[in-house]
Design a protein around this motif. Structure first.
Motif, PDB file in Angstrom:
ATOM      1  N   ARG A  82       0.849  -1.176   0.000  1.00  0.00           N
ATOM      2  CA  ARG A  82       0.000   0.000   0.000  1.00  0.00           C
ATOM      3  C   ARG A  82       0.897   1.242   0.000  1.00  0.00           C
ATOM      4  O   ARG A  82       2.026   1.205   0.498  1.00  0.00           O
ATOM      5  CB  ARG A  82      -0.912   0.021   1.226  1.00  0.00           C
ATOM      6  N   PRO A  83       0.437   2.335  -0.580  1.00  0.00           N
ATOM      7  CA  PRO A  83       1.293   3.513  -0.691  1.00  0.00           C
ATOM      8  C   PRO A  83       1.509   4.230   0.641  1.00  0.00           C
ATOM      9  O   PRO A  83       0.798   3.982   1.623  1.00  0.00           O
ATOM     10  CB  PRO A  83       0.516   4.406  -1.664  1.00  0.00           C
ATOM     11  N   HIS A  84       2.475   5.113   0.648  1.00  0.00           N
ATOM     12  CA  HIS A  84       2.739   5.966   1.815  1.00  0.00           C
ATOM     13  C   HIS A  84       1.585   6.932   2.037  1.00  0.00           C
ATOM     14  O   HIS A  84       1.168   7.159   3.179  1.00  0.00           O
ATOM     15  CB  HIS A  84       4.047   6.733   1.592  1.00  0.00           C
ATOM     16  N   GLN A  85       1.085   7.519   0.945  1.00  0.00           N
ATOM     17  CA  GLN A  85      -0.066   8.408   1.029  1.00  0.00           C
ATOM     18  C   GLN A  85      -1.331   7.590   1.306  1.00  0.00           C
ATOM     19  O   GLN A  85      -1.410   6.408   0.975  1.00  0.00           O
ATOM     20  CB  GLN A  85      -0.251   9.179  -0.283  1.00  0.00           C
ATOM     21  N   THR A  86      -2.306   8.233   1.890  1.00  0.00           N
ATOM     22  CA  THR A  86      -3.578   7.553   2.116  1.00  0.00           C
ATOM     23  C   THR A  86      -4.178   7.077   0.806  1.00  0.00           C
ATOM     24  O   THR A  86      -4.750   5.983   0.724  1.00  0.00           O
ATOM     25  CB  THR A  86      -4.563   8.488   2.841  1.00  0.00           C
ATOM     26  N   ARG A  87      -4.022   7.888  -0.232  1.00  0.00           N
ATOM     27  CA  ARG A  87      -4.559   7.541  -1.550  1.00  0.00           C
ATOM     28  C   ARG A  87      -3.637   8.116  -2.617  1.00  0.00           C
ATOM     29  O   ARG A  87      -3.257   9.286  -2.549  1.00  0.00           O
ATOM     30  CB  ARG A  87      -5.964   8.115  -1.714  1.00  0.00           C
ATOM     31  N   LEU A  88      -3.261   7.307  -3.590  1.00  0.00           N
ATOM     32  CA  LEU A  88      -2.435   7.804  -4.689  1.00  0.00           C
ATOM     33  C   LEU A  88      -3.211   8.835  -5.503  1.00  0.00           C
ATOM     34  O   LEU A  88      -4.324   8.556  -5.952  1.00  0.00           O
ATOM     35  CB  LEU A  88      -2.031   6.646  -5.619  1.00  0.00           C
ATOM     36  N   PRO A  89      -2.655  10.022  -5.741  1.00  0.00           N
ATOM     37  CA  PRO A  89      -3.329  10.993  -6.598  1.00  0.00           C
ATOM     38  C   PRO A  89      -3.351  10.505  -8.052  1.00  0.00           C
ATOM     39  O   PRO A  89      -2.328  10.056  -8.577  1.00  0.00           O
ATOM     40  CB  PRO A  89      -2.465  12.254  -6.457  1.00  0.00           C
ATOM     41  N   VAL A  90      -4.519  10.588  -8.685  1.00  0.00           N
ATOM     42  CA  VAL A  90      -4.692  10.131 -10.060  1.00  0.00           C
ATOM     43  C   VAL A  90      -5.315  11.247 -10.873  1.00  0.00           C
ATOM     44  O   VAL A  90      -6.371  11.786 -10.516  1.00  0.00           O
ATOM     45  CB  VAL A  90      -5.597   8.883 -10.131  1.00  0.00           C
ATOM     46  N   TRP A  91      -4.651  11.621 -11.972  1.00  0.00           N
ATOM     47  CA  TRP A  91      -5.180  12.569 -12.945  1.00  0.00           C
ATOM     48  C   TRP A  91      -5.589  11.797 -14.196  1.00  0.00           C
ATOM     49  O   TRP A  91      -5.024  10.742 -14.496  1.00  0.00           O
ATOM     50  CB  TRP A  91      -4.118  13.591 -13.344  1.00  0.00           C
ATOM     51  N   ILE A  92      -6.538  12.350 -14.941  1.00  0.00           N
ATOM     52  CA  ILE A  92      -6.915  11.793 -16.234  1.00  0.00           C
ATOM     53  C   ILE A  92      -6.241  12.622 -17.324  1.00  0.00           C
ATOM     54  O   ILE A  92      -6.435  13.847 -17.393  1.00  0.00           O
ATOM     55  CB  ILE A  92      -8.436  11.809 -16.446  1.00  0.00           C
ATOM     56  N   GLY A  93      -5.436  11.962 -18.152  1.00  0.00           N
ATOM     57  CA  GLY A  93      -4.791  12.638 -19.265  1.00  0.00           C
ATOM     58  C   GLY A  93      -5.667  12.569 -20.507  1.00  0.00           C
ATOM     59  O   GLY A  93      -6.152  11.496 -20.873  1.00  0.00           O
ATOM     60  N   VAL A  94      -5.889  13.718 -21.154  1.00  0.00           N
ATOM     61  CA  VAL A  94      -6.785  13.777 -22.308  1.00  0.00           C
ATOM     62  C   VAL A  94      -6.127  14.544 -23.453  1.00  0.00           C
ATOM     63  O   VAL A  94      -5.211  15.355 -23.250  1.00  0.00           O
ATOM     64  CB  VAL A  94      -8.137  14.446 -21.955  1.00  0.00           C
ATOM     65  N   GLY A  95      -6.639  14.290 -24.655  1.00  0.00           N
ATOM     66  CA  GLY A  95      -6.210  15.025 -25.839  1.00  0.00           C
ATOM     67  C   GLY A  95      -7.326  15.947 -26.297  1.00  0.00           C
ATOM     68  O   GLY A  95      -7.556  16.991 -25.701  1.00  0.00           O
ATOM     69  N   LEU A 121     -12.209  13.572 -11.176  1.00  0.00           N
ATOM     70  CA  LEU A 121     -10.760  13.470 -11.096  1.00  0.00           C
ATOM     71  C   LEU A 121     -10.095  14.676 -11.764  1.00  0.00           C
ATOM     72  O   LEU A 121     -10.649  15.251 -12.709  1.00  0.00           O
ATOM     73  CB  LEU A 121     -10.285  12.191 -11.790  1.00  0.00           C
ATOM     74  N   PRO A 122      -8.912  15.064 -11.300  1.00  0.00           N
ATOM     75  CA  PRO A 122      -8.190  16.154 -11.947  1.00  0.00           C
ATOM     76  C   PRO A 122      -7.906  15.840 -13.413  1.00  0.00           C
ATOM     77  O   PRO A 122      -7.707  14.677 -13.786  1.00  0.00           O
ATOM     78  CB  PRO A 122      -6.889  16.259 -11.144  1.00  0.00           C
ATOM     79  N   LEU A 123      -7.853  16.878 -14.225  1.00  0.00           N
ATOM     80  CA  LEU A 123      -7.738  16.748 -15.671  1.00  0.00           C
ATOM     81  C   LEU A 123      -6.401  17.312 -16.142  1.00  0.00           C
ATOM     82  O   LEU A 123      -6.050  18.444 -15.802  1.00  0.00           O
ATOM     83  CB  LEU A 123      -8.875  17.532 -16.332  1.00  0.00           C
ATOM     84  N   MET A 124      -5.643  16.516 -16.906  1.00  0.00           N
ATOM     85  CA  MET A 124      -4.410  16.996 -17.522  1.00  0.00           C
ATOM     86  C   MET A 124      -4.603  17.003 -19.036  1.00  0.00           C
ATOM     87  O   MET A 124      -4.786  15.950 -19.638  1.00  0.00           O
ATOM     88  CB  MET A 124      -3.231  16.113 -17.127  1.00  0.00           C
ATOM     89  N   VAL A 125      -4.576  18.189 -19.619  1.00  0.00           N
ATOM     90  CA  VAL A 125      -4.862  18.360 -21.035  1.00  0.00           C
ATOM     91  C   VAL A 125      -3.553  18.506 -21.808  1.00  0.00           C
ATOM     92  O   VAL A 125      -2.764  19.418 -21.526  1.00  0.00           O
ATOM     93  CB  VAL A 125      -5.738  19.608 -21.287  1.00  0.00           C
TER      94      VAL A 125
END
Length: 343
Positions: free
Chosen positions: A167-180, A194-198
């Motif tokens: 299990r990770p050190h953080q309580t929850r792994l941060p996850v972003w969605i990568g989009v085009g 979820l956070p968005l990475m454009v």
């Protein structure tokens, strides 16, 4: 606004000799770039994922773990993990391990990938391009929430209560969605909250405003807090002592890769004039001297309704490793203070 760098670990030939550096030397330079970014106070460093001869980033978690052992504060992320072509359990284990090594600095940007080599390499059918991602993202997000998981899908054997470790050190792994540029991808990220990475690698920032609005509107309709609907941009960028120095350092590698990849996709070879337009006031390239780059970053944020993060894709400048490290220094010591001092 968070400021960072994304690298595809490009390994490019010298324009004069046609020779490439050794993969070992290029990898050592890449780790040194992460160390410099950490030292000058940048917020995040991302490693992409490709399965091509031009790049050394087929195993991003390994590269990030090596960087974690030599850095102290910078966050370390994928950019992006091609989740559709991977086993979500294994990806979770790799990034949980990275999180332990880095003491809580790991993140992921996950996506379907604009390059499709991974699908055939791992025996997957691109006809299931969207279904693969939707199912594997569902599993990955559940793994982030619980250790012992019961799950069944179409493309992977079921899980029947097995524990997934570590299990990770953080309580929850941060996850972003990568989009085009797919509206469906923007909407999916909004529904999930979820956070968005454009990825904006050409054209203008303004062209993406309707899609970013769609993400925010969809997210709010799904009941998510607007403050948590973060938007980031991955853009071509490079900082030099002058505008001309930055352009001259970045253009050769960009032109080489764009020509090679474009030939596979039916594009015309790029010209310096096209590059200049992209680096100009209305284009989406963040290439120039520090004040000009900072001003364009602020403009991009205003255009897109407020950005949480901008990451610079500058690995095409790997032809000149010293210029690359100097660019990272300028980004951290001259561009970042301007952005952080802005109201």
């Amino acid at each position: 606004m968070e400021i960072g760098i994304d690298s595809f670990a490009a390994i490019l030939p010298d324009p004069k000799t046609g020779k490439r550096p050794s993969p070992s030397d290029r990898m050592a330079e890449l780790i040194e770039e992460v160390v410099v970014a950490d030292r000058v106070g940048l917020d995040v460093f991302g490693i992409g994922e490709h399965h091509r001869s031009e790049f050394l980033d087929s195993a991003p978690a390994v590269i990030l773990a090596a960087a974690a052992a030599r850095t102290f504060r910078i966050r370390l992320t994928s950019a992006v993990t091609v989740l559709s072509a991977a086993d979500p359990v294994r990806v979770f284990q790799e990034f949980a391990t990275l999180d332990l090594i880095s003491k809580g600095r790991a993140e992921l940007v996950v996506g379907r990938g604009s390059f499709i080599e991974a699908y055939a390499l791992f025996g997957l059918d691109t006809r299931h391009y969207d279904e693969l991602f939707a199912e594997k993202l569902d599993l990955f997000l559940k793994l982030c929430e619980t250790r012992d998981i019961t799950w069944e899908g179409r493309f992977r054997p079921p899980l029947k209560g097995q524990g997934v470790f570590p299990r990770p050190h953080q309580t929850r792994l941060p996850v972003w969605i990568g989009v085009g540029g797919s509206p469906e991808s923007f909407a999916r990220a909004g529904v999930l909250g979820l956070p968005l990475m454009v990825a904006i690698i050409g054209g203008s920032f303004e062209r993406f405003r309707p899609l970013v609005d769609l993400y925010r509107e969809t997210g709010q309709r799904a009941g998510h807090d607007p403050e948590k609907l973060k938007v980031g941009v991955h853009a071509m960028g490079f900082v030099g002592e002058t505008d001309l120095a930055a352009k001259d350092a970045f253009f050769p590698g960009w032109a080489y890769l764009t020509t090679k990849i474009g030939s596979e996709r039916g594009w015309s070879p790029p010209t310096r004039q096209q590059f200049e337009l992209m680096a100009g006031p209305d284009g989406a390239f963040l290439v120039g001297e520090p004040k000009a780059v900072a001003a364009k970053m602020q403009q991009a944020s205003e255009t897109l309704g407020g950005l949480w993060r901008i990451t610079f894709q500058m690995s095409t400048a790997s032809l000149d490793t010293e210029a690359m490290k100097r660019s990272i220094e300028l980004l951290g010591t001259e561009v970042a203070p301007i952005i952080r001092a802005a109201p």
